[in-house]
Enzyme design. Sequence first.
Site, PDB file in Angstrom:
ATOM      1  N   LYS A   1       0.848  -1.210   0.000  1.00 46.65           N
ATOM      2  CA  LYS A   1       0.000   0.000   0.000  1.00 46.65           C
ATOM      3  C   LYS A   1       0.880   1.255   0.000  1.00 46.65           C
ATOM      4  O   LYS A   1       0.646   2.188  -0.753  1.00 46.65           O
ATOM      5  CB  LYS A   1      -0.875   0.017   1.230  1.00 46.65           C
ATOM      6  CG  LYS A   1      -1.484   1.379   1.541  1.00 46.65           C
ATOM      7  CD  LYS A   1      -2.311   1.403   2.802  1.00 46.65           C
ATOM      8  CE  LYS A   1      -1.532   1.624   4.069  1.00 46.65           C
ATOM      9  NZ  LYS A   1      -1.178   3.015   4.372  1.00 46.65           N
ATOM     10  N   ASN A   2       1.946   1.254   0.838  1.00 48.28           N
ATOM     11  CA  ASN A   2       2.751   2.463   0.994  1.00 48.28           C
ATOM     12  C   ASN A   2       3.742   2.682  -0.138  1.00 48.28           C
ATOM     13  O   ASN A   2       4.461   3.676  -0.154  1.00 48.28           O
ATOM     14  CB  ASN A   2       3.462   2.457   2.354  1.00 48.28           C
ATOM     15  CG  ASN A   2       2.454   2.696   3.470  1.00 48.28           C
ATOM     16  OD1 ASN A   2       1.308   3.053   3.220  1.00 48.28           O
ATOM     17  ND2 ASN A   2       2.874   2.468   4.689  1.00 48.28           N
TER      18      ASN A   2
ATOM     19  N   CYS B   1      -4.353  12.699  12.968  1.00 44.17           N
ATOM     20  CA  CYS B   1      -4.996  11.392  12.851  1.00 44.17           C
ATOM     21  C   CYS B   1      -4.729  10.694  14.190  1.00 44.17           C
ATOM     22  O   CYS B   1      -4.068  11.230  15.066  1.00 44.17           O
ATOM     23  CB  CYS B   1      -4.446  10.606  11.674  1.00 44.17           C
ATOM     24  SG  CYS B   1      -2.892   9.826  12.001  1.00 44.17           S
TER      25      CYS B   1
ATOM     26  N   ARG C   1       0.893  14.531  12.566  1.00 43.56           N
ATOM     27  CA  ARG C   1       1.141  14.287  11.141  1.00 43.56           C
ATOM     28  C   ARG C   1       1.310  15.577  10.323  1.00 43.56           C
ATOM     29  O   ARG C   1       0.649  15.793   9.331  1.00 43.56           O
ATOM     30  CB  ARG C   1       0.033  13.418  10.540  1.00 43.56           C
ATOM     31  CG  ARG C   1      -0.350  12.194  11.326  1.00 43.56           C
ATOM     32  CD  ARG C   1       0.771  11.184  11.468  1.00 43.56           C
ATOM     33  NE  ARG C   1       1.171  10.588  10.213  1.00 43.56           N
ATOM     34  CZ  ARG C   1       0.548   9.556   9.651  1.00 43.56           C
ATOM     35  NH1 ARG C   1      -0.526   9.077  10.212  1.00 43.56           N
ATOM     36  NH2 ARG C   1       0.981   9.050   8.513  1.00 43.56           N
TER      37      ARG C   1
ATOM     38  N   ASP D   1       5.461   0.570  11.907  1.00 42.09           N
ATOM     39  CA  ASP D   1       4.218  -0.056  11.441  1.00 42.09           C
ATOM     40  C   ASP D   1       4.090  -1.509  11.893  1.00 42.09           C
ATOM     41  O   ASP D   1       3.052  -2.121  11.666  1.00 42.09           O
ATOM     42  CB  ASP D   1       4.116   0.006   9.916  1.00 42.09           C
ATOM     43  CG  ASP D   1       3.882   1.420   9.428  1.00 42.09           C
ATOM     44  OD1 ASP D   1       3.963   1.656   8.217  1.00 42.09           O
ATOM     45  OD2 ASP D   1       3.630   2.304  10.279  1.00 42.09           O
TER      46      ASP D   1
ATOM     47  N   ARG E   1      -8.343  -0.314   5.286  1.00 43.49           N
ATOM     48  CA  ARG E   1      -7.540   0.723   4.611  1.00 43.49           C
ATOM     49  C   ARG E   1      -6.272   0.140   4.029  1.00 43.49           C
ATOM     50  O   ARG E   1      -5.743   0.645   3.052  1.00 43.49           O
ATOM     51  CB  ARG E   1      -7.157   1.828   5.613  1.00 43.49           C
ATOM     52  CG  ARG E   1      -8.311   2.646   6.100  1.00 43.49           C
ATOM     53  CD  ARG E   1      -7.836   3.831   6.907  1.00 43.49           C
ATOM     54  NE  ARG E   1      -6.854   4.621   6.165  1.00 43.49           N
ATOM     55  CZ  ARG E   1      -6.309   5.727   6.653  1.00 43.49           C
ATOM     56  NH1 ARG E   1      -6.609   6.149   7.848  1.00 43.49           N
ATOM     57  NH2 ARG E   1      -5.430   6.404   5.934  1.00 43.49           N
TER      58      ARG E   1
HETATM   59  C1  EPZ Z   1       4.713   6.964   6.248  1.00 41.33           C
HETATM   60  O1  EPZ Z   1       3.950   7.992   6.820  1.00 41.33           O
HETATM   61  C2  EPZ Z   1       3.794   5.758   6.161  1.00 41.33           C
HETATM   62  N1  EPZ Z   1       2.664   6.073   5.300  1.00 41.33           N
HETATM   63  C3  EPZ Z   1       3.309   5.384   7.556  1.00 41.33           C
HETATM   64  O2  EPZ Z   1       2.513   4.213   7.438  1.00 41.33           O
HETATM   65  C4  EPZ Z   1       4.541   5.065   8.421  1.00 41.33           C
HETATM   66  O3  EPZ Z   1       4.116   4.765   9.727  1.00 41.33           O
HETATM   67  C5  EPZ Z   1       5.475   6.282   8.440  1.00 41.33           C
HETATM   68  O4  EPZ Z   1       5.831   6.651   7.080  1.00 41.33           O
HETATM   69  C6  EPZ Z   1       6.764   6.005   9.212  1.00 41.33           C
HETATM   70  O5  EPZ Z   1       7.419   4.915   8.658  1.00 41.33           O
HETATM   71  C7  EPZ Z   1       2.842   6.082   3.952  1.00 41.33           C
HETATM   72  O6  EPZ Z   1       3.927   5.825   3.452  1.00 41.33           O
HETATM   73  C8  EPZ Z   1       1.631   6.403   3.118  1.00 41.33           C
HETATM   74  P1  EPZ Z   1       6.726  10.402   8.217  1.00 41.33           P
HETATM   75  P2  EPZ Z   1       4.484   9.514   6.802  1.00 41.33           P
HETATM   76  O7  EPZ Z   1       6.549  11.667   7.462  1.00 41.33           O
HETATM   77  O8  EPZ Z   1       5.327   9.761   5.628  1.00 41.33           O
HETATM   78  C9  EPZ Z   1       7.010  13.774  11.498  1.00 41.33           C
HETATM   79  C10 EPZ Z   1       0.612   2.887   7.763  1.00 41.33           C
HETATM   80  O9  EPZ Z   1       0.206   2.336   8.783  1.00 41.33           O
HETATM   81  N2  EPZ Z   1       6.912  14.755  10.405  1.00 41.33           N
HETATM   82  O10 EPZ Z   1       7.884   9.509   7.898  1.00 41.33           O
HETATM   83  O11 EPZ Z   1       3.306  10.381   7.028  1.00 41.33           O
HETATM   84  C11 EPZ Z   1       5.747  12.936  11.669  1.00 41.33           C
HETATM   85  O12 EPZ Z   1       4.796  13.620  12.463  1.00 41.33           O
HETATM   86  C12 EPZ Z   1       1.130   4.318   7.825  1.00 41.33           C
HETATM   87  O13 EPZ Z   1       0.656   2.345   6.626  1.00 41.33           O
HETATM   88  C13 EPZ Z   1       7.050  16.105  10.705  1.00 41.33           C
HETATM   89  O14 EPZ Z   1       7.216  16.482  11.863  1.00 41.33           O
HETATM   90  O15 EPZ Z   1       5.398   9.536   8.100  1.00 41.33           O
HETATM   91  C14 EPZ Z   1       6.266  11.683  12.346  1.00 41.33           C
HETATM   92  O16 EPZ Z   1       6.364  11.897  13.727  1.00 41.33           O
HETATM   93  C15 EPZ Z   1       0.916   4.916   9.204  1.00 41.33           C
HETATM   94  N3  EPZ Z   1       6.977  17.037   9.699  1.00 41.33           N
HETATM   95  C16 EPZ Z   1       7.669  11.523  11.746  1.00 41.33           C
HETATM   96  O17 EPZ Z   1       8.015  12.801  11.178  1.00 41.33           O
HETATM   97  C17 EPZ Z   1       6.800  16.666   8.383  1.00 41.33           C
HETATM   98  O18 EPZ Z   1       6.780  17.541   7.499  1.00 41.33           O
HETATM   99  C18 EPZ Z   1       7.757  10.476  10.635  1.00 41.33           C
HETATM  100  O19 EPZ Z   1       6.681  10.748   9.773  1.00 41.33           O
HETATM  101  C19 EPZ Z   1       6.662  15.283   8.094  1.00 41.33           C
HETATM  102  C20 EPZ Z   1       6.733  14.345   9.108  1.00 41.33           C
END
Ligand code: EPZ
Length: 420
Positions: free
Chosen positions: A22-23, A117, A122, A306, A398
């Site tokens: 999915k990701n 969320c 996020r 995850d 999802r």
């Molecule tokens: C991706 O989310 C995945 N989703 C998530 O999977 C996964 O848990 C996550 O990466 C971490 O591996 C997809 O790929 C669609 P991040 P993403 O940006 O990109 C902070 C699932 O269950 N952050 O790597 O949204 C953020 O708040 C989902 O399939 C900022 O602060 O995660 C988090 O604490 C859940 N500012 C950390 O970084 C930003 O601009 C990592 O988030 C962006 C992120």
Amino acid sequence: MDKFRIIGPTPLQGDVHTSGAKNSALPVLAACLLTSEPVILHRIPRVRDIGTMRRLLQHNGAAITERDDGALTVHTPEVTQPEAPYDLVKTMRASSLVLGPLVARAGRARVSLPGGCAIGARPIGMHVTGLEQLGARMEQSHGYIEATVPDRLRGCLYTFDRITVTGTEDLLMAAVLAEGETILENAAREPEVVDVAELLIKMGARIEGAGTSTIRIQGVARLHGAEHTIIPDRIEAGTFAAAAALTGGDIRIHHCRPEHLSAFLAKLRTAGVDVREEGSTLHVKAARRLSSVDVDTQEHPGFATDLQAQFMAVMTQAEGISLITERIFENRFMHVLELARMGANIRVEGQRAIIAGPRRLTGAQVIASDLRASASLVIAANAAEGETIIDRVYHIDRGYEKIEEKLRGLGARIERIEAK
Ligand code: EPZ
């Protein structure tokens, strides 16, 4: 809202095939906006989030057709509406993945801020600052990010404050059409980042270093169509491996890339689980005695956040005390109270959960809260004595394709109770 009714205990045994990731499918679909030519994609999973992304691309002007072999063709001759409306983004944060492609292809974008969320705030601040450094003018008003590019994005050196998966993917997709060279420092190294980079290269992009912390992109004027098969879902594979370990089972997981979840498999082995890699098949046999193991979630190639909830479910049956520290998201322990209703002994102190085992699990009424927490409840229910009812299973829909069918194929006694 649909519920699952699961009767346990059942040692889950047999063969299961993972779906496409999915990701990976989400950024790969967004990347199709970058060309006016058709892109053919194989092994896109039929899950709710993909449905949302398909609706979003159609809103942007893409035509999406499905071949009878299941391949999807995404064709965007012109971006007619470069925006991601709130009613789509609020259901799926990953909608922000169209921001980079829309800015690069159409020179403008209007994307709703994702809002929070269940697992955390996020934010997408790094997506925004990265596009600013690439030359886009970024404004925020009425809950939307508005981006405009005077003429064309210009390559830059951008260093992420912290590692972000979709932030890396978003800026990578913007940079491929920028003028000159872009260097992304402190980039995410997830296999899904590598997968979207491989599609972009097939489309004519010039990218080096995907999968490392430094990605170097030479911008090109345009991209052409391509054909791509996305990688297997490593989190689904890990979920079934946890199911085998937790239920005293023996599962062969086919269509798998074991090297994509090596940190997780190493922890299962340390706990005593028999994990064998047989090419693209992962063979997981439960341990007679599970040992407690400590885990800190990390960015790839560390232990995947995850898979944290699923591993915690396994540790409820391990001898002794396990410490699980969640370092990626600020609120990713919603499964704890639900597992406790089933008999688990888990205490949360800040970002750390302390699990004392083994504790016998019994069926209970529980509520799913986010995608991966739901998965941990489903596998725990198969280990628990008696009936478990899991509410709000749209969370699991999802990201897990045909989950009941796959679990039944392993002997699970599971049925979906459709909402009236
Ligand atoms: C991706 O989310 C995945 N989703 C998530 O999977 C996964 O848990 C996550 O990466 C971490 O591996 C997809 O790929 C669609 P991040 P993403 O940006 O990109 C902070 C699932 O269950 N952050 O790597 O949204 C953020 O708040 C989902 O399939 C900022 O602060 O995660 C988090 O604490 C859940 N500012 C950390 O970084 C930003 O601009 C990592 O988030 C962006 C992120």
